[in-house]
Design an enzyme around this catalytic site. Structure first.
Site, PDB file in Angstrom:
ATOM      1  N   HIS A 155       4.233   1.972   8.743  1.00 58.03           N
ATOM      2  CA  HIS A 155       3.928   0.935   8.283  1.00 58.03           C
ATOM      3  C   HIS A 155       3.238  -0.193   9.080  1.00 58.03           C
ATOM      4  CE1 HIS A 155       2.885  -1.728   4.765  1.00 58.03           C
ATOM      5  NE2 HIS A 155       3.806  -2.584   5.447  1.00 58.03           N
TER       6      HIS A 155
ATOM      7  N   CYS B 148       4.536   3.934   1.412  1.00 60.54           N
ATOM      8  CA  CYS B 148       4.075   4.642   2.496  1.00 60.54           C
ATOM      9  C   CYS B 148       4.655   4.377   3.669  1.00 60.54           C
ATOM     10  CB  CYS B 148       2.326   3.516   2.711  1.00 60.54           C
ATOM     11  SG  CYS B 148       2.764   1.680   2.538  1.00 60.54           S
TER      12      CYS B 148
END
Length: 482
Positions: free
Chosen positions: A129, A75
């Site tokens: 993130h 991610c």
């Protein structure tokens, strides 16, 4: 006609012109939807078993990229690459903890560029993130829901304790890997995020002269697979089974297949070895339920665009940050150079561009670093220097154009390239020495079960050359395989 009537008509005309101008800003709005761990497990991507009506409707209203690929299947790194249009390499954009502002400090991120061009930029949910990554590019501090994903706290705590007792050697002990709960939908973080996004859209409807870049990041279907019971009920559990290739591929290099470490931390999942069949079926069921739950939240937000009369002047982008293994090759999570990790959905609806037709499907390659320049073109703002992606607008307008012929990405020790027919990956040591290669025929072997690199050396050589030309700059590497 009396002077009073003429004056009244003129006033009405002026008001209409003003309203028309206010509802048609020079630059269209952008609704930027990110979905964590969303692979192309959607009806619009040929998965009829899925209940994804809202994403399917969004796909029908715009352009669906059939072969869109992330740059790094984790991610933080994937999002940093997309938001900066910079390629990863061995030391840049490596893992989920990536900070874009630290690793490419000279890059101008997407949201900052839009803010500098007059947009109000808002981050809701998970976009970067780290919510404070490139914080100065948002008009307000990035927001995330304070609500928890687990709804049954007692069961969560009990599962964690059992996990510690059963497998004390685990490095991490989390709650159950899935939860079906018959409770209020608004108690979930993603439902809270959708409600927050709708509040912002209602504000923008009152001030249509202000273009907005509204980034909305949904957590599901990321682990744990927690969703209201009604979304589990959309699927017949008895019809769900393991993928046909629930085994390691033949001849894969060392490091190509991982131990699904992200999943192993959850309660009820053994530290090593194949996940027990019924648990695996529950995981797949839970993933499906979470996709449908996320789809419902996306539908709430997109429906609000129409209700508030913003849809005709708003570009909508939806992307999953990377793919996800659902037991293919015995793996779960992402973190590999296989197609299941690298491919993710990408949908763009551009109602203001009359040359972009609805129900368009693009078969040529798309890389996530292409999203940034594409949005610049759709919003009629200039490209900043240094973008490494290329605009997808030409193939959106005419999908018969050749478009990109290759998509390049990487993870860990592997670099990978996708062509029309092949996926080729190279694995190297930290010094750059080759430790193995794999080549899969995507036409004859779409499940990537048999590595044919040893018998297709011409393809290996050509794709290795293409990979090295296109991959991100990295430390010195060895010569390509001969």
């Amino acid at each position: 006609m009396t002077l009073a009537i003429r004056s009244a008509m003129l006033l009405l005309l002026l008001c209409s012109v003003c309203r028309l101008h206010a509802a048609s800003p020079e630059h269209p709005n952008v609704l930027f939807i990110a979905v964590d761990d969303l692979r192309p497990q959607l009806a619009c991507y040929g998965k009829p078993e899925m209940h994804s009506p809202n994403i399917d409707r969004l796909a029908a209203s715009g352009v669906l990229f059939e072969r869109a690929y992330c740059m790094v299947p984790t991610c933080g790194a994937s999002r940093a690459a997309l938001m900066t249009s910079q390629r990863p390499n061995r030391t840049q954009f490596v893992n989920h903890l990536t900070w874009a502002e630290r690793e490419v400090p000279d890059a101008l991120p997407l949201h900052t560029h839009f803010k500098q061009n007059g947009y109000e930029t808002i981050s809701l949910g998970k976009i970067f993130h780290h919510p404070t990554d490139h914080a100065d590019g948002w008009s307000e501090p990035a927001w995330r829901s304070p609500k928890r994903g687990y709804q049954d706290r007692a069961s969560e705590r009990q599962a964690v304790q059992q996990n510690k007792q059963q497998w004390p050697g685990k490095s991490n002990h989390r709650g159950p890997a899935f939860e079906a709960f018959d409770g209020p939908e608004e108690n979930y973080p993603d439902a809270d995020c959708a409600s927050r996004a709708i509040e912002y859209l209602e504000k923008y409807a009152e001030h249509p002269e202000q273009p907005f870049f509204l980034a909305v990041g949904f957590l599901k279907p990321h682990l744990p697979f927690n969703a209201p019971q009604k979304y589990w009920d959309l699927y017949d559990h008895d019809s769900i089974d393991l993928p046909p290739n629930y085994f390691p591929p033949q001849g894969a290099p060392q490091g190509a297949v991982h131990n699904s470490g992200e999943l192993r931390a959850y309660a009820g999942i053994q530290p090593r070895g194949p996940v027990e069949r019924e648990t695996a079926r529950n995981l797949i069921h839970g993933y499906y339920a979470c996709v449908s739950f996320a789809d419902a939240q996306i539908g709430r937000v997109v429906d609000s665009l129409a209700r508030l009369k913003l849809a005709d002047h708003t570009i909508v982008v939806l992307w999953g940050d990377h793919g996800w293994q659902l037991g293919e090759h015995g793996m779960w999570n992402k973190h590999s150079c296989f197609e299941t990790s690298m491919q993710a959905p990408l949908l763009i609806s551009a109602p203001g561009d009359t040359l972009v037709q609805p129900q368009t499907r693009v078969q040529s390659m798309a890389e996530f670093i292409d999203v940034y320049p594409t949005l610049c073109d759709l919003a009629a703002i200039p490209h900043p220097p240094g973008l490494e992606g290329t605009s997808l607008l030409p193939v959106m307008r005419d999908p018969s154009l050749p478009g990109k012929q290759f998509a390049v990405g990487r993870f860990g020790a592997g670099d990978t390239i996708r062509s029309d027919k092949w996926r080729y990956s190279e694995y190297t040591s930290p010094r750059g020495d080759s430790t193995g290669v794999m080549l899969y025929d995507q036409v004859a072997d779409a499940e990537e079960n048999s590595n044919v690199a040893a018998v297709q050396m011409d393809e290996v050589h050509q794709l290795s050359q293409q990979l090295r030309q296109r991959m991100g700059k990295s430390p010195k590497r060895s010569d390509p395989p001969q």
